[in-house]
Design an enzyme around this catalytic site. Sequence first.
Site, PDB file in Angstrom:
ATOM      1  N   GLU A 175     121.532   0.686  10.971  1.00 25.18           N
ATOM      2  CA  GLU A 175     120.417   0.102  11.726  1.00 25.18           C
ATOM      3  C   GLU A 175     119.221   0.999  11.451  1.00 25.18           C
ATOM      4  O   GLU A 175     119.214   2.166  11.827  1.00 25.18           O
ATOM      5  CB  GLU A 175     120.761   0.036  13.218  1.00 25.18           C
ATOM      6  CG  GLU A 175     119.899  -0.943  13.977  1.00 25.18           C
ATOM      7  CD  GLU A 175     118.664  -0.287  14.564  1.00 25.18           C
ATOM      8  OE1 GLU A 175     117.575  -0.479  13.984  1.00 25.18           O
ATOM      9  OE2 GLU A 175     118.787   0.409  15.575  1.00 25.18           O
ATOM     10  N   LYS A 222     127.227  13.088  15.450  1.00 23.27           N
ATOM     11  CA  LYS A 222     126.193  14.047  15.031  1.00 23.27           C
ATOM     12  C   LYS A 222     124.867  13.509  15.553  1.00 23.27           C
ATOM     13  O   LYS A 222     124.241  12.654  14.928  1.00 23.27           O
ATOM     14  CB  LYS A 222     126.195  14.136  13.494  1.00 23.27           C
ATOM     15  CG  LYS A 222     125.851  15.503  12.931  1.00 23.27           C
ATOM     16  CD  LYS A 222     124.474  15.979  13.264  1.00 23.27           C
ATOM     17  CE  LYS A 222     123.408  15.310  12.439  1.00 23.27           C
ATOM     18  NZ  LYS A 222     122.044  15.554  12.984  1.00 23.27           N
ATOM     19  N   GLU A 267     106.182   2.207   8.024  1.00 20.03           N
ATOM     20  CA  GLU A 267     106.513   2.452   9.435  1.00 20.03           C
ATOM     21  C   GLU A 267     105.863   3.771   9.871  1.00 20.03           C
ATOM     22  O   GLU A 267     106.202   4.834   9.359  1.00 20.03           O
ATOM     23  CB  GLU A 267     108.036   2.532   9.601  1.00 20.03           C
ATOM     24  CG  GLU A 267     108.447   2.591  11.059  1.00 20.03           C
ATOM     25  CD  GLU A 267     109.960   2.665  11.240  1.00 20.03           C
ATOM     26  OE1 GLU A 267     110.623   3.346  10.440  1.00 20.03           O
ATOM     27  OE2 GLU A 267     110.459   2.042  12.201  1.00 20.03           O
ATOM     28  N   CYS A 286     112.525   1.528  17.012  1.00 16.69           N
ATOM     29  CA  CYS A 286     112.755   0.821  15.739  1.00 16.69           C
ATOM     30  C   CYS A 286     112.220  -0.607  15.808  1.00 16.69           C
ATOM     31  O   CYS A 286     111.729  -1.121  14.812  1.00 16.69           O
ATOM     32  CB  CYS A 286     114.226   0.864  15.349  1.00 16.69           C
ATOM     33  SG  CYS A 286     115.315   0.172  16.591  1.00 16.69           S
ATOM     34  N   GLY A 325     118.839   5.297  11.783  1.00 12.53           N
ATOM     35  CA  GLY A 325     117.843   6.261  11.307  1.00 12.53           C
ATOM     36  C   GLY A 325     116.992   5.623  10.231  1.00 12.53           C
ATOM     37  O   GLY A 325     116.743   4.408  10.258  1.00 12.53           O
ATOM     38  N   SER A 326     116.591   6.439   9.257  1.00 12.65           N
ATOM     39  CA  SER A 326     115.631   5.945   8.267  1.00 12.65           C
ATOM     40  C   SER A 326     116.339   5.359   7.039  1.00 12.65           C
ATOM     41  O   SER A 326     117.465   5.743   6.717  1.00 12.65           O
ATOM     42  CB  SER A 326     114.722   7.098   7.835  1.00 12.65           C
ATOM     43  OG  SER A 326     115.514   8.110   7.241  1.00 12.65           O
TER      44      SER A 326
HETATM   45  P1  ADP Z   1     114.534   9.888  11.701  1.00 15.39           P
HETATM   46  O1  ADP Z   1     113.419   9.872  10.705  1.00 15.39           O
HETATM   47  O2  ADP Z   1     114.533   8.753  12.658  1.00 15.39           O
HETATM   48  O3  ADP Z   1     114.785  11.225  12.330  1.00 15.39           O
HETATM   49  P2  ADP Z   1     116.692  10.368   9.905  1.00 15.39           P
HETATM   50  O4  ADP Z   1     117.318   9.351   9.041  1.00 15.39           O
HETATM   51  O5  ADP Z   1     115.995  11.507   9.280  1.00 15.39           O
HETATM   52  O6  ADP Z   1     115.770   9.522  10.848  1.00 15.39           O
HETATM   53  O7  ADP Z   1     117.739  10.985  10.928  1.00 15.39           O
HETATM   54  C1  ADP Z   1     118.632  10.239  11.700  1.00 15.39           C
HETATM   55  C2  ADP Z   1     119.926  11.012  11.829  1.00 15.39           C
HETATM   56  O8  ADP Z   1     120.509  11.198  10.541  1.00 15.39           O
HETATM   57  C3  ADP Z   1     119.783  12.406  12.417  1.00 15.39           C
HETATM   58  O9  ADP Z   1     120.919  12.685  13.230  1.00 15.39           O
HETATM   59  C4  ADP Z   1     119.773  13.286  11.178  1.00 15.39           C
HETATM   60  O10 ADP Z   1     120.174  14.618  11.412  1.00 15.39           O
HETATM   61  C5  ADP Z   1     120.786  12.575  10.323  1.00 15.39           C
HETATM   62  N1  ADP Z   1     120.656  12.819   8.879  1.00 15.39           N
HETATM   63  C6  ADP Z   1     119.532  13.113   8.176  1.00 15.39           C
HETATM   64  N2  ADP Z   1     119.806  13.216   6.861  1.00 15.39           N
HETATM   65  C7  ADP Z   1     121.143  12.977   6.705  1.00 15.39           C
HETATM   66  C8  ADP Z   1     122.026  12.897   5.584  1.00 15.39           C
HETATM   67  N3  ADP Z   1     121.598  13.094   4.343  1.00 15.39           N
HETATM   68  N4  ADP Z   1     123.324  12.619   5.812  1.00 15.39           N
HETATM   69  C9  ADP Z   1     123.775  12.387   7.059  1.00 15.39           C
HETATM   70  N5  ADP Z   1     122.987  12.430   8.163  1.00 15.39           N
HETATM   71  C10 ADP Z   1     121.691  12.724   7.999  1.00 15.39           C
END
Ligand code: ADP
Length: 498
Positions: free
Chosen positions: A261, A186, A393, A295, A239-240
Site C-alpha cells: 500500500e 518493523k 507526492e 496516503c 510506505g513509498s
Molecule cells: P516513508 O517515506 O513513508 O517513510 P519508506 O518507504 O521510506 O516510506 O518507509 C516505510 C517503512 O519502510 C519504514 O518502516 C522504513 O524503515 C521501512 N524501509 C525503508 N527502506 C526499506 C527497505 N529497503 N527494506 C525494508 N524496509 C524499508
Amino acid sequence: MSGSLELSSSIGKHYIDGEFVSSRSGRTFAAINPATEAVTTQVARGDADDIAAAVAAAKEAFTGGEWSRANPSFRRKVLFKAADLIEARSAEMIRLQTLEMGGPLGPEFSGPHPIMARSAWNLRFFAEEQEQAGDHAFNRDDTLLTYTMSDAAGVFGLITPWNGPIMLSTWKMAPCLAYGNSAVHKPSELSSLSIAVLCEIFAEAGMPKGVYNTVLGYGKEAGIPLVEHEDVIGVSFTGSPATAKDIAGRASQSLKRTSFELGGKSANIIFADADLKKAVPAAAMGIFMNSGQVCVAGSRILVQKAIYDDFLEQFQKAASAWQPGDPMTRGTRLGPLVSKAQYERVTGYLDLARTEGRILFGGKRPDGLEKGYFVEPTAIVDVEPTARVCQEEIFGPVATIIPFEDVEHALAIANDSTYGLAGYIWTESQSTAHYVSHRLQTGMIWINSGFDRDLRQPFGGMKMSGLGREGGGLSREFFTETRFASFPLISRGSAPAR
Ligand code: ADP
C-alpha cells in the site's frame, strides 16, 4: 511547547519473545520530537541479529501451535481483550504518538481517541472475521466433495510507516495475528515510541510469547534483513513506491508473497453542482489533516470553472481554521511535519511551486514558530496539471488547485498520474458520480464524503499506488494458506451396499 512525558522503560526497546530488549549490538539512535526538534530518548537500533532473534521466536511460536492451531474463539477472546486495552490506554498511546510524529492530540474526546478507537476496531473486526467468515464447500456432480481450509501460513514481516503508527500497524497485525500467524513488525524509525504500549497490551491480553515481535530501527539495517529472512513467508508493507520496489526485488528471490500500500496524488473533483458547504471543509480536511501526511490525501483539488473563483475564496477561509501550533495543545489542528528531511522536502516543493505556478496562500514557516518542522497550510494555483508539484507526492499540507471545463476534462487531468490510490467526487448528480467512479483509475473512490472506512472495503491502489488489497476477505487471502481436501461422494441415486 509541551513535549516532555514520563517514558516507561519499555519504550524504545525491541519486543522479542515476550521481552523488552536492547539491540544485540548495543547501538541506539535518537527519537526527535518534531514539534521542538529536541531529542526525546534513545531508541534501540535493530539490525540483522535482532531480526534473526525475532524471526526465530516467531517461528518457534508458530511451530508450537499455541496460537497458530488455537481455536478461533480463543484468538477472538485475546484480540477482543487487546482491543479493550487499546481503548483503556488510548490517552497514553495518543500522547506518545504525538511526541514521536507530531500528529495533534485534537480536541477532548468523551471516549477513546478516534485513532485508537479505529485501532481497536481493526482488532475486533479481524477477530470476528477469522472466526465467522468460514470456508467454502463444492459438490461436483454428487461424486466429489471438496472443502477449503484457510490455515495460518507462518511468520510474516510487517513493515509500517510513521504517519499513522498504531492505526496502520494494527491494520496489518490484526489480520496477520487473527488468522494464527506470527509476526515480526518493523515500525518506522520515525515512530518508535508508542508501539511499546501495544506490545504490553498483547502480553496482558494473553497472546503467547513469540507470536508478536517488534524490531525497531532503520529500513536499510532492520527492514532489509527482515525481507530477506528465509523463514519469513510474506511481507505486508505500507510506505513509498521506491521502497516497495526494493522489497519486491528481494522478496522475489525466495518467492515471498507481498502486499503493497503506497503513496498517492489523489484527485478531489468538485463539480459546479456540488454542495460547497460540505465539499469545501472536506477538501481542507482532506489535505490538511495530519499535515497532509496521509496516503489518501486529496492533494490535487480539481474544480469546475464555473465555481473556481468562488471555491478559492471559500477554501482560503476554510484553511484559516487549520492554524499550525503545538500538537500537544488541545484543539490544535495542524501539527509539524514528521522530520527535518520531510520539512526540507516539502519546503523544496514550495520553492518549486513559485516557479511552476503561484502560491495563493501559505507557503512558508508560520510566524512565531521558530523551532519544529512547521509549514503553513498552502494552496498552489495557476499551475499546469503536468507540473511536478501536481504530479509528485509532496506529503505536506499543500494543495494544488486546478480548474477544469467538463467531466471528460476532469477525468483526463485526474487520470494523468503515475499514482492511482484514491479519488473523491463532489456532485449532486448521481449519473455524474457513477460515470466518474467507473472511469477514475484509482483503487478507492469516495462520493460526497471524506475518507470514511468500512473494514470490508478492499483497501489499496492501482498503478504506483500499490499491489494487492487488504480488508475483509482479501486480508484473509493474503494472510492464510488456502488449501482443499476432496473426497468421493456416493451419488444420491445409488443406495450404499449394506
Ligand atoms: P516513508 O517515506 O513513508 O517513510 P519508506 O518507504 O521510506 O516510506 O518507509 C516505510 C517503512 O519502510 C519504514 O518502516 C522504513 O524503515 C521501512 N524501509 C525503508 N527502506 C526499506 C527497505 N529497503 N527494506 C525494508 N524496509 C524499508
